[in-house]
Design a protein around this motif. Structure first.
Motif, PDB file in Angstrom:
ATOM      1  N   ALA A 114      28.901 -10.776  -9.155  1.00 11.89           N
ATOM      2  CA  ALA A 114      29.109 -11.202  -7.771  1.00 11.89           C
ATOM      3  C   ALA A 114      28.130 -10.462  -6.874  1.00 11.89           C
ATOM      4  O   ALA A 114      27.555  -9.440  -7.264  1.00 11.89           O
ATOM      5  N   SER A 115      27.926 -11.004  -5.681  1.00 13.60           N
ATOM      6  CA  SER A 115      27.027 -10.397  -4.689  1.00 13.60           C
ATOM      7  C   SER A 115      25.620 -10.189  -5.239  1.00 13.60           C
ATOM      8  O   SER A 115      24.958  -9.180  -4.968  1.00 13.60           O
ATOM      9  N   VAL A 116      25.176 -11.140  -6.029  1.00 15.08           N
ATOM     10  CA  VAL A 116      23.824 -11.083  -6.588  1.00 15.08           C
ATOM     11  C   VAL A 116      22.819 -11.476  -5.509  1.00 15.08           C
ATOM     12  O   VAL A 116      22.983 -12.484  -4.822  1.00 15.08           O
ATOM     13  N   ARG A 117      21.781 -10.681  -5.357  1.00 11.31           N
ATOM     14  CA  ARG A 117      20.701 -11.021  -4.432  1.00 11.31           C
ATOM     15  C   ARG A 117      19.728 -11.951  -5.146  1.00 11.31           C
ATOM     16  O   ARG A 117      19.357 -11.717  -6.298  1.00 11.31           O
ATOM     17  N   PHE A 118      19.316 -12.981  -4.452  1.00 12.03           N
ATOM     18  CA  PHE A 118      18.414 -13.951  -5.066  1.00 12.03           C
ATOM     19  C   PHE A 118      17.480 -14.526  -4.014  1.00 12.03           C
ATOM     20  O   PHE A 118      17.767 -14.501  -2.809  1.00 12.03           O
ATOM     21  N   GLN A 119      16.362 -15.032  -4.504  1.00 16.86           N
ATOM     22  CA  GLN A 119      15.402 -15.696  -3.626  1.00 16.86           C
ATOM     23  C   GLN A 119      14.639 -16.739  -4.415  1.00 16.86           C
ATOM     24  O   GLN A 119      14.168 -16.471  -5.521  1.00 16.86           O
ATOM     25  N   VAL A 120      14.549 -17.934  -3.846  1.00 17.65           N
ATOM     26  CA  VAL A 120      13.728 -18.993  -4.420  1.00 17.65           C
ATOM     27  C   VAL A 120      12.559 -19.219  -3.471  1.00 17.65           C
ATOM     28  O   VAL A 120      12.747 -19.603  -2.316  1.00 17.65           O
ATOM     29  N   SER A 121      11.372 -18.936  -3.945  1.00 14.89           N
ATOM     30  CA  SER A 121      10.161 -19.184  -3.155  1.00 14.89           C
ATOM     31  C   SER A 121       9.223 -20.035  -3.996  1.00 14.89           C
ATOM     32  O   SER A 121       9.475 -20.274  -5.180  1.00 14.89           O
ATOM     33  N   THR A 122       8.147 -20.493  -3.396  1.00 16.98           N
ATOM     34  CA  THR A 122       7.265 -21.407  -4.115  1.00 16.98           C
ATOM     35  C   THR A 122       5.808 -21.184  -3.742  1.00 16.98           C
ATOM     36  O   THR A 122       5.497 -20.767  -2.621  1.00 16.98           O
ATOM     37  N   ALA A 123       4.941 -21.484  -4.689  1.00 21.57           N
ATOM     38  CA  ALA A 123       3.496 -21.471  -4.450  1.00 21.57           C
ATOM     39  C   ALA A 123       2.981 -22.878  -4.195  1.00 21.57           C
ATOM     40  O   ALA A 123       1.769 -23.112  -4.214  1.00 21.57           O
ATOM     41  N   ARG A 124       3.878 -23.816  -3.947  1.00 24.18           N
ATOM     42  CA  ARG A 124       3.507 -25.232  -3.841  1.00 24.18           C
ATOM     43  C   ARG A 124       2.357 -25.483  -2.863  1.00 24.18           C
ATOM     44  O   ARG A 124       1.418 -26.230  -3.196  1.00 24.18           O
ATOM     45  N   PRO A 125       2.364 -24.928  -1.637  1.00 23.95           N
ATOM     46  CA  PRO A 125       1.226 -25.196  -0.743  1.00 23.95           C
ATOM     47  C   PRO A 125      -0.105 -24.751  -1.334  1.00 23.95           C
ATOM     48  O   PRO A 125      -1.132 -25.429  -1.156  1.00 23.95           O
ATOM     49  N   ARG A 126      -0.102 -23.629  -2.040  1.00 24.42           N
ATOM     50  CA  ARG A 126      -1.347 -23.131  -2.644  1.00 24.42           C
ATOM     51  C   ARG A 126      -1.737 -23.970  -3.854  1.00 24.42           C
ATOM     52  O   ARG A 126      -2.928 -24.153  -4.129  1.00 24.42           O
ATOM     53  N   ILE A 127      -0.741 -24.459  -4.584  1.00 23.21           N
ATOM     54  CA  ILE A 127      -1.035 -25.351  -5.706  1.00 23.21           C
ATOM     55  C   ILE A 127      -1.632 -26.661  -5.202  1.00 23.21           C
ATOM     56  O   ILE A 127      -2.560 -27.212  -5.801  1.00 23.21           O
ATOM     57  N   ASP A 128      -1.108 -27.156  -4.086  1.00 21.69           N
ATOM     58  CA  ASP A 128      -1.669 -28.369  -3.472  1.00 21.69           C
ATOM     59  C   ASP A 128      -3.158 -28.183  -3.181  1.00 21.69           C
ATOM     60  O   ASP A 128      -3.982 -29.047  -3.495  1.00 21.69           O
ATOM     61  N   ARG A 129      -3.496 -27.044  -2.551  1.00 18.04           N
ATOM     62  CA  ARG A 129      -4.894 -26.800  -2.181  1.00 18.04           C
ATOM     63  C   ARG A 129      -5.777 -26.634  -3.415  1.00 18.04           C
ATOM     64  O   ARG A 129      -6.908 -27.137  -3.452  1.00 18.04           O
ATOM     65  N   ALA A 130      -5.271 -25.913  -4.417  1.00 18.63           N
ATOM     66  CA  ALA A 130      -6.061 -25.699  -5.632  1.00 18.63           C
ATOM     67  C   ALA A 130      -6.288 -27.018  -6.368  1.00 18.63           C
ATOM     68  O   ALA A 130      -7.387 -27.291  -6.857  1.00 18.63           O
ATOM     69  N   THR A 131      -5.253 -27.844  -6.440  1.00 18.05           N
ATOM     70  CA  THR A 131      -5.379 -29.145  -7.096  1.00 18.05           C
ATOM     71  C   THR A 131      -6.425 -29.999  -6.383  1.00 18.05           C
ATOM     72  O   THR A 131      -7.283 -30.632  -7.019  1.00 18.05           O
ATOM     73  N   ASP A 132      -6.372 -30.014  -5.063  1.00 20.38           N
ATOM     74  CA  ASP A 132      -7.330 -30.803  -4.287  1.00 20.38           C
ATOM     75  C   ASP A 132      -8.749 -30.300  -4.500  1.00 20.38           C
ATOM     76  O   ASP A 132      -9.685 -31.085  -4.664  1.00 20.38           O
TER      77      ASP A 132
END
Length: 238
Positions: free
Chosen positions: A116-134
């Motif tokens: 219980a009371s676990v600290r968590f975070q979901v973040s993403t590199a999606r904007p940077r992946i978009d730029r790298a893919t382009d």
């Protein structure tokens, strides 16, 4: 590990390459965060959070969840304090997690009991992946390979390019002895990105065996520049 439509790599691909650095390199944008995470021993891979609606907030398979302060390792309550896991499924305020690079196995956060009371975070590199893919797609189009992109394995090239750019950014922002560390990592990732995409290009029968540097980086930008050049945020040429 799966793919994200239209992109050459995912968050998980990047984390497999640099799992230890993920929490610092890609701490934002944040999709979900809290200190009320709960994991039941009966469902040791499932994290619930009443303060979040993961589905509505855009959390999806392929994103990553960093769990911290899981408990005291010394007293045997948990096998370790921090975990970086991949999101396997999302339903409302519940996330099903799994190990990086695997559809099963591994050590779940709820292995030894309820948490219980676990600290968590979901973040993403999606904007940077978009730029790298382009950027990679435009380079391939310049080389006349635009129509053939679907048949090329560009996953690792995209991963390395994202890491190069992010480490370069940190080397410019950090004012401490760690600046040279991130500058050196940027240099290594950029070299590897060029080599990876160069190998992909060279593998095409109609292309020369030795491709020019993938992102317009001159070879002596890596071999002839002093470390101070990178520490001052040198121009990588892309």
């Amino acid at each position: 590990m799966g793919t994200w439509d239209g992109l050459f790599c995912t968050d998980e691909d990047i984390a497999i390459e640099a799992s230890n650095d993920w929490p610092l390199l890609f701490a934002e944008p944040i999709l979900a965060i809290g200190r009320d995470g709960a994991v039941a021993a009966a469902s040791p891979w499932v994290l619930a959070s009443p303060s979040n609606d993961f589905e509505a907030q855009g959390v999806a398979p392929g994103h990553l969840c960093f769990l911290s302060d899981l408990g005291d390792v010394a007293d045997g309550a948990v096998p370790y304090r921090d975990q970086l896991l991949a999101v396997a499924a999302v339903a409302g305020s519940i996330m099903t997690l799994r190990p990086l690079g695997s559809s099963g196995g591994g050590v779940p956060p709820g292995l030894l009991g309820d948490l219980a009371s676990v600290r968590f975070q979901v973040s993403t590199a999606r904007p940077r992946i978009d730029r790298a893919t382009d950027s990679i797609a435009r380079h391939l189009q310049f080389r006349g390979l635009g129509p053939s992109v679907a048949g090329l394995d560009l996953r690792r090239a995209c991963v390395l390019k994202v890491l190069c750019q992010r480490c370069r950014d940190l080397s410019r922002l950090i004012v401490s002895e760690e600046r040279s560390q991130w500058a050196e990592k940027a240099r290594m990732y950029c070299e590897a990105a060029d080599a990876e995409l160069g190998a992909v290009l060279a593998s095409q029968a109609s292309r020369p065996a030795r491709a020019r540097p993938a992102f317009g980086i001159q070879e002596d930008d890596f071999t002839g520049r002093p470390r101070e050049f990178w520490e001052k945020g040198g121009n990588l040429g892309w």
